[in-house]
Structures are given as structure tokens and as C-alpha cells.
Design a protein around this motif. Structure first.
Motif, mmCIF file in Angstrom:
data_model
loop_
_atom_site.group_PDB
_atom_site.id
_atom_site.type_symbol
_atom_site.label_atom_id
_atom_site.label_comp_id
_atom_site.label_asym_id
_atom_site.label_seq_id
_atom_site.Cartn_x
_atom_site.Cartn_y
_atom_site.Cartn_z
ATOM 1 N N ALA A 108 39.931 29.445 -14.757
ATOM 2 C CA ALA A 108 40.736 28.991 -14.822
ATOM 3 C C ALA A 108 40.638 27.374 -15.192
ATOM 4 O O ALA A 108 41.753 26.926 -15.752
ATOM 5 N N SER A 109 39.673 27.024 -15.619
ATOM 6 C CA SER A 109 39.379 25.652 -16.305
ATOM 7 C C SER A 109 39.756 25.561 -17.970
ATOM 8 O O SER A 109 40.514 25.055 -18.255
ATOM 9 N N ILE A 110 39.436 27.607 -18.727
ATOM 10 C CA ILE A 110 40.241 27.208 -19.691
ATOM 11 C C ILE A 110 41.039 27.304 -20.095
ATOM 12 O O ILE A 110 41.666 26.781 -21.034
ATOM 13 N N ASN A 111 42.182 28.248 -18.858
ATOM 14 C CA ASN A 111 43.442 28.271 -19.421
ATOM 15 C C ASN A 111 44.167 26.839 -18.765
ATOM 16 O O ASN A 111 45.026 26.799 -19.993
ATOM 17 N N ALA A 112 44.094 26.241 -18.255
ATOM 18 C CA ALA A 112 44.307 24.727 -17.569
ATOM 19 C C ALA A 112 44.053 23.599 -18.423
ATOM 20 O O ALA A 112 44.573 22.939 -19.125
ATOM 21 N N GLN A 113 42.930 23.626 -20.097
ATOM 22 C CA GLN A 113 41.961 22.612 -21.081
ATOM 23 C C GLN A 113 42.909 23.773 -21.674
ATOM 24 O O GLN A 113 43.025 22.535 -22.603
ATOM 25 N N SER A 114 43.586 24.290 -22.463
ATOM 26 C CA SER A 114 43.513 25.401 -23.066
ATOM 27 C C SER A 114 45.254 24.903 -23.190
ATOM 28 O O SER A 114 46.316 24.216 -24.646
ATOM 29 N N ILE A 115 45.707 24.580 -22.305
ATOM 30 C CA ILE A 115 47.629 24.914 -22.308
ATOM 31 C C ILE A 115 47.474 22.427 -22.977
ATOM 32 O O ILE A 115 48.339 22.319 -23.520
ATOM 33 N N LEU A 116 46.564 22.184 -22.050
ATOM 34 C CA LEU A 116 46.384 20.814 -22.248
ATOM 35 C C LEU A 116 46.614 20.160 -23.931
ATOM 36 O O LEU A 116 47.188 19.382 -23.870
ATOM 37 N N MET A 117 45.356 21.022 -24.649
ATOM 38 C CA MET A 117 45.124 20.985 -25.851
ATOM 39 C C MET A 117 46.127 21.093 -25.843
ATOM 40 O O MET A 117 46.942 20.293 -27.611
ATOM 41 N N ASP A 118 47.336 22.753 -26.414
ATOM 42 C CA ASP A 118 48.418 22.458 -26.854
ATOM 43 C C ASP A 118 48.722 21.424 -26.787
ATOM 44 O O ASP A 118 49.546 21.310 -28.140
ATOM 45 N N HIS A 119 49.504 21.103 -25.932
ATOM 46 C CA HIS A 119 50.328 19.496 -25.295
ATOM 47 C C HIS A 119 49.718 18.404 -26.174
ATOM 48 O O HIS A 119 50.162 17.158 -26.432
ATOM 49 N N CYS A 120 48.337 18.093 -26.176
ATOM 50 C CA CYS A 120 47.324 17.245 -26.494
ATOM 51 C C CYS A 120 47.401 16.992 -28.490
ATOM 52 O O CYS A 120 47.838 16.262 -28.773
ATOM 53 N N ARG A 121 47.336 17.561 -28.764
ATOM 54 C CA ARG A 121 47.312 18.484 -30.457
ATOM 55 C C ARG A 121 48.830 17.629 -30.543
ATOM 56 O O ARG A 121 49.388 16.963 -31.561
ATOM 57 N N ILE A 398 55.072 10.765 -15.481
ATOM 58 C CA ILE A 398 54.902 11.078 -13.825
ATOM 59 C C ILE A 398 55.637 9.432 -13.674
ATOM 60 O O ILE A 398 56.483 9.138 -12.176
ATOM 61 N N ALA A 399 54.986 8.621 -13.701
ATOM 62 C CA ALA A 399 55.307 6.979 -14.042
ATOM 63 C C ALA A 399 56.838 6.863 -14.122
ATOM 64 O O ALA A 399 57.337 5.826 -13.429
ATOM 65 N N MET A 400 57.674 7.781 -14.858
ATOM 66 C CA MET A 400 59.213 7.342 -14.462
ATOM 67 C C MET A 400 59.300 8.321 -14.331
ATOM 68 O O MET A 400 60.735 8.198 -14.007
ATOM 69 N N GLY A 401 59.204 9.396 -13.320
ATOM 70 C CA GLY A 401 59.560 10.112 -12.593
ATOM 71 C C GLY A 401 60.069 11.271 -13.319
ATOM 72 O O GLY A 401 61.104 12.463 -12.182
ATOM 73 N N ALA A 402 59.236 11.781 -13.989
ATOM 74 C CA ALA A 402 60.678 12.727 -15.010
ATOM 75 C C ALA A 402 59.263 13.565 -14.882
ATOM 76 O O ALA A 402 58.346 13.911 -14.570
ATOM 77 N N PRO A 403 59.658 15.159 -14.754
ATOM 78 C CA PRO A 403 58.778 16.082 -14.898
ATOM 79 C C PRO A 403 57.643 16.840 -15.369
ATOM 80 O O PRO A 403 58.380 16.384 -17.167
ATOM 81 N N PRO A 404 56.890 16.420 -16.148
ATOM 82 C CA PRO A 404 55.826 16.836 -17.351
ATOM 83 C C PRO A 404 56.108 17.763 -17.358
ATOM 84 O O PRO A 404 56.715 18.868 -17.063
ATOM 85 N N VAL A 405 55.870 18.196 -19.222
ATOM 86 C CA VAL A 405 56.061 19.396 -19.594
ATOM 87 C C VAL A 405 54.833 20.440 -19.383
ATOM 88 O O VAL A 405 55.401 21.222 -19.875
ATOM 89 N N ILE A 406 54.295 20.742 -18.410
ATOM 90 C CA ILE A 406 53.015 21.293 -18.459
ATOM 91 C C ILE A 406 52.947 20.925 -16.724
ATOM 92 O O ILE A 406 53.266 20.084 -16.131
ATOM 93 N N ASP A 407 52.342 22.849 -16.276
ATOM 94 C CA ASP A 407 51.958 22.243 -14.952
ATOM 95 C C ASP A 407 50.568 21.776 -14.576
ATOM 96 O O ASP A 407 49.908 21.194 -14.917
#
Length: 416
Positions: A108-121, A398-407
Motif C-alpha cells: 500500500a505504501s509503494i502504491n501511494a508513494q508512486s502516485i504521489l511521485m507521479d504528481h510531484c514530478r 486543500i486550503a482553497m477547498g478544491a478537490p486534490p488530484v490524487i487520493d
């Protein structure tokens, strides 16, 4: 200090996470002030390896880690150590770390990390364009080095995961193939994985300073004061500091390894620990370094900083208060000299910094469970620089009340 009406958002922490978040909130029209106990890039953001390690998706708490840990923990200069005087205090964190290494949570951590990394790149490329930052990037790739066929084969499942995630790489199976990319390595390194899209900044402090200068030029403010406590109010948050009280509609806690102490004032108990990282930076003449080198079996890296060479890494779980043990930096440099026979180790400058680490290697990016006007952005471990631009966009959502692009559930402040 600014009045309440002027303090729309107060970001606590002027490291790479805090400055990136302030800049992104400002870009979206918010009036932002940054507060830090020492100033811009005074902590881990100034002395890290300068790598945007988007390919590094495997958490520190990997299956089998505790089989290696006893040997490492008995070696005070090994890749993972806990000073004996800190062992009892860190025991609850180590239990959570052990649980995070179970295969279900690891996956689960790898899955979450990979999704976050794609966004961060993608977020980093947007940030670089926004601040005209390309001259401060080094797109030279990375070599992950192995000393034997067995060590290399043990790493293949992680490379398979990278392949599934679309991360480009080339596997090298001989010293000659490695030499074509990086001459001067000891032939004991028989195998490697080369990640061509890996990139570094020329200097993490200069990069953070550059972002801060852009933030200031666009109307932001950076103030130096230590935060003592946070008190939620109907209008926002009152922040008690060594320079007096400051009020803000929203507060972002991005204070790195000190963040959990502020969260505790609100009633949020988040198990943040401190990876104390050590390095030595050598002058430009030290070695002809052509790519970022990762010696995973020894827990350290060699990177190019301002044309010089930075040797650093390892994990010392020792909290915020113990004195630095620079023998760790000496040990890393001695290993680097063996692994890079032409390395000139003279003229080096040592450094130690605090990296905020959570047991599952995932950051907290979320609202406080006790005060929704307070947002958390901390716990990135050794991936703070890597995930800074992406974290900034998610916090701004989150601060703007907009839905984040990832879970965002894997990064919830309530998950512990």
C-alpha cells in the motif's frame, strides 16, 4: 507584525516544503507570510543531496528490514543506527515501523508513494517553469550500484515495480557497462541500474533561496521567530511566537522535524521521528562526477553540488536533542574513497541535518483532526526536496477547498 486582516495564510517553516507551499498559495491569489525559527533553508533544505528522487518509491520499512536491523543497529556507524541512549524513547516508533514493513502495508505504501511521485514530478516541472528555474537543474540521471549478482538479483522486484509504473531505466550487468556512464568506480560494483530521467538541483540551498526570492518579489513576507503554540479561534488561528502573537485565517505547519511538537498543541499526536543525515561536501576538483551515485547497500549517495562532490546519507534515528556524531560522516567519506579510488577527500566541509520521518515513509498532507483551519505538510523523510512542489499543490488544493488530484487518504493525519 502583520494585523489579522493581512495574515490570510501563515506558513510555519521556511524549508523547501514551506517555501514551495507559500509560493503556490501565493500563485493562487492568497496573501501569505512565512515564519521560521532561523530563516530560509536553515535546516535540512540546505544540506541534502540535491536529488529529485522520483524513482525512489520503496519505503524504508521494507519486508525483511528487521532481519537486517539488528546487525545495523549494533554498528554505530552503519546505514541504520539508533544511539543506545535513544533506544527506549524510540521503541513505540520502531514498533510502528516494523508493522509498516508487513507486506500488506508495504504494498500500500509503494502504491501511494508512486502516485504521489507521479504528481510531484509533473508539479516540479510546473514549478521550474513558473520561477525560470531550469538553469538550476542537473538532468544527469542516477546509478544504483550493486556489488554482486546476488545483491543485484535481490533488487529486481523493485525494478519490476518501476517498470510497471513506467519509470525508464537500464540494467547494467558488468563493470565495463557502468564505466561508460561513470568512470572511476571500483570494479567491485559489478551491476547497476541507470535511471536517465533522474534529476538534481545544482544546490538545494540555492534552489530554496531562489524560490524564496520569487515569493518575496511577488509580495510575500518571511519573518524570523520561534513558534511556541497554536490556538484555534472562530476567526482562524492565534500563533504564539517569540516575537508576539500573530493571527491568521489559515496556518500551514511545514516545520520539518519540529512539526509534531506544534501538532501536539492542537491534540494531534503524530509519530514523527528524526532521521539525522550526515554529509561531507568536497571541492570541485575532488572527482569527475558525471551522474548521481547511490550505494544502496551502504546507505549513502554521492552527488554533484556546485560542481563539487557531496557524500552523505545513512539513517541515524536519534531525535532532535542529541549532539551530532560526525564519525558517521567520516565513515561515509572513507567508504566513498574506497568505492571511488580517485576521490580526493581533502578540503571537505561536514554537515548534519534533521529529516522528519514517519514509520510508513509517507508524509502527512492533511488538515488537523482538531482544527480544520490548520493544515499539515511534513514527514517526508529524505524525500522533502523530491516531493516539495507536489506537496505544495496538494496543500493549496486543500486550503482553497478544491478537490486534490490524487487520493489523499494515505497521507491523512489520522492514519496513526
Amino acid at each position: 507584525m502583520q494585523s489579522e486582516s493581512e495574515n490570510d495564510v501563515l506558513v510555519i517553516g521556511a524549508g523547501i516544503i514551506g517555501i514551495s507551499t507559500a509560493l503556490e498559495l501565493q500563485r493562487r491569489g492568497r496573501n501569505v507570510c512565512v515564519l521560521d525559527r532561523e530563516g530560509v533553508a536553515a535546516g535540512a533544505s540546505q544540506g541534502n543531496a540535491g536529488a529529485f528522487a522520483f524513482a525512489e518509491i520503496e519505503p524504508l520499512a521494507a519486508p525483511g528490514i528487521l532481519r537486517k536491523a539488528p546487525k545495523w543497529l549494533l554498528d554505530p556507524l552503519g546505514p541504520l543506527s539508533v544511539p543506545p541512549s535513544y533506544a527506549l524513547k524510540i521503541a513505540p516508533w520502531m514498533f510502528r515501523f516494523w508493522r509498516a514493513s508487513w507486506r500488506d502495508r508495504y504494498a500500500a505504501s509503494i502504491n501511494a508513494q508512486s502516485i504521489l511521485m507521479d504528481h510531484c514530478r509533473a508539479a516540479l516541472e510546473r514549478q521550474v517553469a513558473n520561477v525560470t528555474g531550469e538553469p538550476m537543474m542537473q538532468r544527469d540521471g542516477q546509478l544504483q550500484l550493486y556489488e554482486s549478482e546476488a545483491e543485484f538479483c535481490a533488487s529486481l522486484p523493485t525494478w519490476d515495480i518501476r517498470k510497471e509504473l513506467g519509470i525508464p531505466f537500464e540494467l547494467l550487468r558488468s563493470p565495463d557497462a557502468i564505466t561508460e556512464i561513470q568512470p572511476g568506480l571500483n570494479p567491485r560494483f559489478t551491476h547497476a541500474g541507470f535511471t536517465p530521467t533522474w534529476l538534481n538541483t545544482v544546490d538545494p540551498k540555492k534552489w530554496t533561496d531562489h524560490l524564496a526570492s520569487q515569493f518575496l518579489a511577488r509580495g510575500g513576507a518571511v519573518k524570523v521567530a520561534q513558534v511556541m503554540a497554536l490556538t484555534p479561534t472562530d476567526a482562524g488561528v492565534v500563533v504564539d511566537t517569540t516575537a508576539g502573537e500573530i493571527s491568521a485565517r489559515q496556518v500551514v505547519v511545514a516545520a520539518g522535524a519540529w512539526s509534531h511538537r506544534l501538532a501536539e498543541h492542537l491534540g494531534d499526536r503524530i509519530p514523527l521521528e528524526t532521521e539525522r543525515g550526515y554529509n561531507t561536501t568536497l571541492p570541485p576538483s575532488a572527482f569527475d562526477l558525471r551522474t548521481h551515485l547511490t550505494f544502496g547497500g551502504h546507505g549513502f549517495v554521492v552527488s554533484r553540488i556546485n560542481g563539487g562532490v557531496r557524500v552523505g546519507g545513512a539513517v541515524e534515528l536519534g531525535g532532535l536533542d542529541l549532539a551530532p556524531n560526525y564519525k558517521r560522516a567520516d565513515a561515509l567519506l572513507a567508504k566513498a574513497a574506497r568505492f571511488l579510488p580517485d576521490l580526493d577527500t581533502s578540503g571537505g566541509k561536514q554537515w548534519m541535518g534533521f529529516r522528519p520521518s514517519l514509520p510508513d515513509s509517507l508524509p502527512v498532507i492533511d488538515r488537523s483532526t482538531k482544527a480544520p483551519q490548520v493544515l499539515y505538510a511534513f514527514g517526508h523523510g529524505h524525500l522533502g526536496l523530491t516531493q516539495s512542489a507536489g506537496t505544495a499543490e496538494l496543500v493549496a488544493d486543500i486550503a482553497m477547498g478544491a478537490p486534490p488530484v490524487i487520493d489523499m487518504s494515505p497521507f491523512a493525519s489520522s492514519r496513526f
